[in-house]
Design a protein around this motif. Structure first.
Motif, PDB file in Angstrom:
ATOM      1  N   GLN A 109       0.795  -1.226   0.000  1.00  8.44           N
ATOM      2  CA  GLN A 109       0.000   0.000   0.000  1.00  8.44           C
ATOM      3  C   GLN A 109       0.829   1.279   0.000  1.00  8.44           C
ATOM      4  OE1 GLN A 109      -0.337  -2.455   2.327  1.00  8.44           O
ATOM      5  NE2 GLN A 109      -2.197  -3.439   1.590  1.00  8.44           N
ATOM      6  N   ILE A 110       2.106   1.209   0.291  1.00 12.17           N
ATOM      7  CA  ILE A 110       2.960   2.398   0.387  1.00 12.17           C
ATOM      8  C   ILE A 110       4.014   2.369  -0.722  1.00 12.17           C
ATOM      9  CG2 ILE A 110       4.625   3.648   1.827  1.00 12.17           C
ATOM     10  CD1 ILE A 110       1.776   3.746   2.908  1.00 12.17           C
ATOM     11  N   GLN A 111       4.145   3.498  -1.409  1.00  6.28           N
ATOM     12  CA  GLN A 111       5.172   3.616  -2.438  1.00  6.28           C
ATOM     13  C   GLN A 111       6.045   4.826  -2.133  1.00  6.28           C
ATOM     14  OE1 GLN A 111       4.555   4.874  -6.743  1.00  6.28           O
ATOM     15  NE2 GLN A 111       4.824   2.653  -6.911  1.00  6.28           N
ATOM     16  N   LEU A 112       7.343   4.593  -1.998  1.00  6.57           N
ATOM     17  CA  LEU A 112       8.327   5.656  -1.831  1.00  6.57           C
ATOM     18  C   LEU A 112       8.994   5.864  -3.186  1.00  6.57           C
ATOM     19  CD1 LEU A 112       9.910   4.402   1.503  1.00  6.57           C
ATOM     20  CD2 LEU A 112       8.027   6.021   1.204  1.00  6.57           C
ATOM     21  N   SER A 113       9.341   7.107  -3.503  1.00  2.00           N
ATOM     22  CA  SER A 113       9.906   7.364  -4.826  1.00  2.00           C
ATOM     23  C   SER A 113      11.076   8.339  -4.758  1.00  2.00           C
ATOM     24  CB  SER A 113       8.833   7.925  -5.756  1.00  2.00           C
ATOM     25  OG  SER A 113       8.327   9.150  -5.283  1.00  2.00           O
ATOM     26  N   ALA A 114      11.971   8.173  -5.729  1.00  2.00           N
ATOM     27  CA  ALA A 114      13.064   9.116  -5.974  1.00  2.00           C
ATOM     28  C   ALA A 114      13.088   9.331  -7.482  1.00  2.00           C
ATOM     29  CB  ALA A 114      14.386   8.559  -5.483  1.00  2.00           C
ATOM     30  N   LEU A 143      15.479  16.913  -7.964  1.00  2.00           N
ATOM     31  CA  LEU A 143      15.538  15.593  -7.348  1.00  2.00           C
ATOM     32  C   LEU A 143      14.363  15.499  -6.383  1.00  2.00           C
ATOM     33  CD1 LEU A 143      16.823  12.868  -6.803  1.00  2.00           C
ATOM     34  CD2 LEU A 143      18.326  13.995  -5.131  1.00  2.00           C
ATOM     35  N   TYR A 144      13.353  14.746  -6.794  1.00  2.36           N
ATOM     36  CA  TYR A 144      12.134  14.610  -5.994  1.00  2.36           C
ATOM     37  C   TYR A 144      12.197  13.359  -5.128  1.00  2.36           C
ATOM     38  CZ  TYR A 144       9.917  18.126  -8.923  1.00  2.36           C
ATOM     39  OH  TYR A 144       9.613  19.287  -9.576  1.00  2.36           O
ATOM     40  N   LEU A 145      11.850  13.512  -3.869  1.00  4.83           N
ATOM     41  CA  LEU A 145      11.631  12.397  -2.962  1.00  4.83           C
ATOM     42  C   LEU A 145      10.162  12.443  -2.582  1.00  4.83           C
ATOM     43  CD1 LEU A 145      14.785  12.637  -0.677  1.00  4.83           C
ATOM     44  CD2 LEU A 145      14.473  11.294  -2.764  1.00  4.83           C
ATOM     45  N   GLY A 146       9.494  11.306  -2.697  1.00  2.00           N
ATOM     46  CA  GLY A 146       8.054  11.326  -2.462  1.00  2.00           C
ATOM     47  C   GLY A 146       7.553  10.077  -1.783  1.00  2.00           C
ATOM     48  N   ALA A 147       6.272  10.135  -1.443  1.00  2.00           N
ATOM     49  CA  ALA A 147       5.576   9.011  -0.834  1.00  2.00           C
ATOM     50  C   ALA A 147       4.125   9.070  -1.254  1.00  2.00           C
ATOM     51  CB  ALA A 147       5.689   9.049   0.689  1.00  2.00           C
ATOM     52  N   GLY A 148       3.536   7.887  -1.393  1.00  2.00           N
ATOM     53  CA  GLY A 148       2.146   7.852  -1.791  1.00  2.00           C
ATOM     54  C   GLY A 148       1.448   6.605  -1.312  1.00  2.00           C
ATOM     55  N   TYR A 149       0.128   6.669  -1.384  1.00  2.00           N
ATOM     56  CA  TYR A 149      -0.723   5.531  -1.069  1.00  2.00           C
ATOM     57  C   TYR A 149      -1.032   4.814  -2.370  1.00  2.00           C
ATOM     58  CZ  TYR A 149      -4.718   2.709   0.225  1.00  2.00           C
ATOM     59  OH  TYR A 149      -5.566   1.652   0.408  1.00  2.00           O
ATOM     60  N   ARG A 150      -0.786   3.523  -2.399  1.00  2.00           N
ATOM     61  CA  ARG A 150      -0.948   2.735  -3.620  1.00  2.00           C
ATOM     62  C   ARG A 150      -2.104   1.762  -3.459  1.00  2.00           C
ATOM     63  NH1 ARG A 150       3.710  -1.238  -5.806  1.00  2.00           N
ATOM     64  NH2 ARG A 150       2.196  -2.872  -5.953  1.00  2.00           N
ATOM     65  N   PHE A 178       0.854  14.400  -6.635  1.00  2.00           N
ATOM     66  CA  PHE A 178       0.859  13.639  -7.890  1.00  2.00           C
ATOM     67  C   PHE A 178      -0.174  12.524  -7.860  1.00  2.00           C
ATOM     68  CE2 PHE A 178       3.959  11.342  -5.274  1.00  2.00           C
ATOM     69  CZ  PHE A 178       3.489  10.044  -5.396  1.00  2.00           C
ATOM     70  N   VAL A 179      -0.539  12.089  -9.059  1.00  2.00           N
ATOM     71  CA  VAL A 179      -1.328  10.885  -9.281  1.00  2.00           C
ATOM     72  C   VAL A 179      -0.625  10.152 -10.410  1.00  2.00           C
ATOM     73  CG1 VAL A 179      -3.541   9.932 -10.022  1.00  2.00           C
ATOM     74  CG2 VAL A 179      -3.491  11.994  -8.611  1.00  2.00           C
ATOM     75  N   ARG A 180      -0.264   8.879 -10.196  1.00  2.00           N
ATOM     76  CA  ARG A 180       0.371   8.105 -11.267  1.00  2.00           C
ATOM     77  C   ARG A 180      -0.238   6.715 -11.316  1.00  2.00           C
ATOM     78  NH1 ARG A 180       5.586   9.210  -8.606  1.00  2.00           N
ATOM     79  NH2 ARG A 180       5.662   7.926  -6.760  1.00  2.00           N
ATOM     80  N   ALA A 181      -0.250   6.155 -12.534  1.00  2.00           N
ATOM     81  CA  ALA A 181      -0.822   4.826 -12.744  1.00  2.00           C
ATOM     82  C   ALA A 181       0.051   4.052 -13.721  1.00  2.00           C
ATOM     83  CB  ALA A 181      -2.229   4.929 -13.272  1.00  2.00           C
TER      84      ALA A 181
END
Length: 183
Positions: A109-114, A143-150, A178-181
């Motif tokens: 359920q959690i996505q971390l991104s760079a 350089l983006y660091l992010g987190a989202g609910y997946r 953001f919203v990504r799919a």
């Protein structure tokens, strides 16, 4: 017990042990390893959509991308970016470029991104009472660091540009939802 008596008692034990280990090693030799999946079976296409609105400010970004799922936790990919920025009575800007992506899913359920992004910026400034109209073209690195609910193939979250500088950065803020799919 003498040596011959001990040998007679333990001889069947040794034979059983040898047969057991022989059968075990034979079973190991017959083990078949599954073939790894095709490269394209681990590739997903999709991308993101970025929207930012404020008082007279608009930021719209479309970012198609492709990722390779290294395993269930880590994905690596590349993306393209096309964007439009507008500040009322000040400027409009077109942005295009590429990015390198890394996604980590510590739990499903959690996505971390760079995301390392390099874009070209073409900006047109409007004339004001004090300054004439002019254009500015430059490269911008973020350089983006992010987190989202997946959930399923969709991730909703926020990212922050750790290289953000209000005097030189492309965006009005280092923070961007953001919203990504990916499919």
């Amino acid at each position: 017990m003498n040596k011959n008596q001990i040998s007679i008692v333990f001889k069947p034990f040794y034979v059983i042990m040898v047969l057991f280990f022989f059968n075990y090693t034979s079973a190991q030799q017959n083990y078949v390893i599954d073939q790894s999946p095709n490269f394209w079976d681990k590739v997903q296409f999709g991308g993101g959509l970025g929207l930012g609105f404020g008082s007279g400010y608009t930021n719209i970004s479309v970012m198609p991308s492709a990722i390779y799922n290294v395993n269930e936790i880590v994905s690596l990919g590349v993306g393209l970016q096309f964007g439009y920025l507008y500040q009322k009575n000040y400027y409009d800007s077109f942005v295009y470029g590429a990015s390198f992506l890394t996604y980590v899913n510590p739990i499903p359920q959690i996505q971390l991104s760079a995301e390392l992004e390099q874009v070209r910026v073409n900006t047109n400034y409007e004339a004001t009472y004090y300054f004439p109209a002019y254009s500015d073209n430059f490269w911008n690195t973020a350089l983006y660091l992010g987190a989202g609910y997946r959930t399923g193939n969709v991730t909703i979250g926020a990212r922050y540009d750790v290289l953000y500088n209000p005097n030189t950065s492309l965006y009005g803020s280092g923070f961007m939802p953001f919203v990504r799919a990916y499919f």
